[in-house]
Design a protein around this motif. Structure first.
Motif, PDB file in Angstrom:
ATOM      1  N   LEU A  18     112.378   2.087 -88.394  1.00 15.09           N
ATOM      2  CA  LEU A  18     111.012   1.612 -88.182  1.00 15.09           C
ATOM      3  C   LEU A  18     110.109   2.747 -87.693  1.00 15.09           C
ATOM      4  O   LEU A  18     108.950   2.860 -88.113  1.00 15.09           O
ATOM      5  N   GLN A  19     110.626   3.599 -86.850  1.00 21.82           N
ATOM      6  CA  GLN A  19     109.854   4.738 -86.357  1.00 21.82           C
ATOM      7  C   GLN A  19     109.518   5.699 -87.500  1.00 21.82           C
ATOM      8  O   GLN A  19     108.386   6.175 -87.613  1.00 21.82           O
ATOM      9  N   GLU A  20     110.473   5.947 -88.374  1.00 21.10           N
ATOM     10  CA  GLU A  20     110.236   6.827 -89.519  1.00 21.10           C
ATOM     11  C   GLU A  20     109.255   6.196 -90.504  1.00 21.10           C
ATOM     12  O   GLU A  20     108.420   6.881 -91.095  1.00 21.10           O
ATOM     13  N   ILE A  21     109.344   4.902 -90.693  1.00 24.21           N
ATOM     14  CA  ILE A  21     108.444   4.190 -91.605  1.00 24.21           C
ATOM     15  C   ILE A  21     106.993   4.368 -91.182  1.00 24.21           C
ATOM     16  O   ILE A  21     106.103   4.554 -92.019  1.00 24.21           O
ATOM     17  N   GLU A  22     106.755   4.317 -89.902  1.00 24.78           N
ATOM     18  CA  GLU A  22     105.395   4.443 -89.377  1.00 24.78           C
ATOM     19  C   GLU A  22     104.742   5.770 -89.749  1.00 24.78           C
ATOM     20  O   GLU A  22     103.530   5.852 -89.908  1.00 24.78           O
ATOM     21  N   SER A  23     105.540   6.806 -89.930  1.00 29.01           N
ATOM     22  CA  SER A  23     104.974   8.134 -90.215  1.00 29.01           C
ATOM     23  C   SER A  23     105.250   8.595 -91.650  1.00 29.01           C
ATOM     24  O   SER A  23     105.239   9.787 -91.934  1.00 29.01           O
ATOM     25  N   THR A  24     105.487   7.657 -92.560  1.00 29.09           N
ATOM     26  CA  THR A  24     105.832   8.004 -93.941  1.00 29.09           C
ATOM     27  C   THR A  24     104.738   7.531 -94.895  1.00 29.09           C
ATOM     28  O   THR A  24     104.145   6.467 -94.708  1.00 29.09           O
ATOM     29  N   SER A  25     104.506   8.323 -95.941  1.00 23.06           N
ATOM     30  CA  SER A  25     103.472   7.982 -96.927  1.00 23.06           C
ATOM     31  C   SER A  25     103.897   6.783 -97.770  1.00 23.06           C
ATOM     32  O   SER A  25     105.091   6.483 -97.903  1.00 23.06           O
ATOM     33  N   ASP A  26     102.913   6.106 -98.364  1.00 16.33           N
ATOM     34  CA  ASP A  26     103.199   4.942 -99.206  1.00 16.33           C
ATOM     35  C   ASP A  26     104.049   5.308-100.418  1.00 16.33           C
ATOM     36  O   ASP A  26     104.873   4.513-100.870  1.00 16.33           O
ATOM     37  N   THR A  27     103.854   6.500-100.947  1.00 13.30           N
ATOM     38  CA  THR A  27     104.635   6.942-102.107  1.00 13.30           C
ATOM     39  C   THR A  27     106.121   6.979-101.773  1.00 13.30           C
ATOM     40  O   THR A  27     106.958   6.457-102.514  1.00 13.30           O
ATOM     41  N   ILE A  28     106.441   7.591-100.652  1.00 15.05           N
ATOM     42  CA  ILE A  28     107.852   7.673-100.241  1.00 15.05           C
ATOM     43  C   ILE A  28     108.375   6.292 -99.860  1.00 15.05           C
ATOM     44  O   ILE A  28     109.528   5.955-100.145  1.00 15.05           O
ATOM     45  N   LEU A  29     107.536   5.480 -99.241  1.00 17.11           N
ATOM     46  CA  LEU A  29     107.971   4.129 -98.872  1.00 17.11           C
ATOM     47  C   LEU A  29     108.301   3.294-100.102  1.00 17.11           C
ATOM     48  O   LEU A  29     109.247   2.501-100.096  1.00 17.11           O
ATOM     49  N   THR A  30     107.531   3.465-101.167  1.00 17.83           N
ATOM     50  CA  THR A  30     107.802   2.732-102.404  1.00 17.83           C
ATOM     51  C   THR A  30     109.176   3.110-102.951  1.00 17.83           C
ATOM     52  O   THR A  30     109.972   2.239-103.321  1.00 17.83           O
ATOM     53  N   GLU A  31     109.469   4.399-102.995  1.00 16.58           N
ATOM     54  CA  GLU A  31     110.778   4.851-103.467  1.00 16.58           C
ATOM     55  C   GLU A  31     111.888   4.380-102.544  1.00 16.58           C
ATOM     56  O   GLU A  31     112.966   3.981-102.999  1.00 16.58           O
TER      57      GLU A  31
END
Length: 96
Positions: free
Chosen positions: A8-21
């Motif tokens: 969850l901590q990493e998700i908060e600082s990750t771009s939408d592009t990477i989150l989609t993948e």
């Protein structure tokens, strides 16, 4: 800190592009996990759910089919050749 909290901590600082993948990959892993777990009512039978076939199960099935009998092999092959679709490529096709 638990793994879930770290994620969850990493998700908060990750771009939408990477989150989609990442979401696609997570869904793939969950699907892969459910495929490797035996289904209780199917595990002991010869019937397999569609999409859950393995190389081993296909080879077992081939042994139950038997040998080709009949004289229409050539006719069947011709029908396959006549009705199959042509491959379509959006990019350069070196075979054209």
């Amino acid at each position: 800190m638990t793994i879930k909290e770290q994620l969850l901590q990493e998700i908060e600082s990750t771009s939408d592009t990477i989150l989609t993948e990442t979401l696609d990959f997570l869904r793939f892993l969950k699907t892969k996990e459910t495929r490797t777990q035996p289904i209780p009512e199917v595990a002991d039978s010869a019937v397999h759910a569609p999409g859950n076939s393995t190389g081993h199960s296909l080879l077992e099935h081939l042994q139950t089919i038997g040998k080709w009998e009949g004289d229409d092999l050539q006719e069947c092959q011709e029908m396959v050749y006549a009705t199959r679709g042509k491959a379509k490529f959006n990019d350069y096709n070196p075979f054209e």
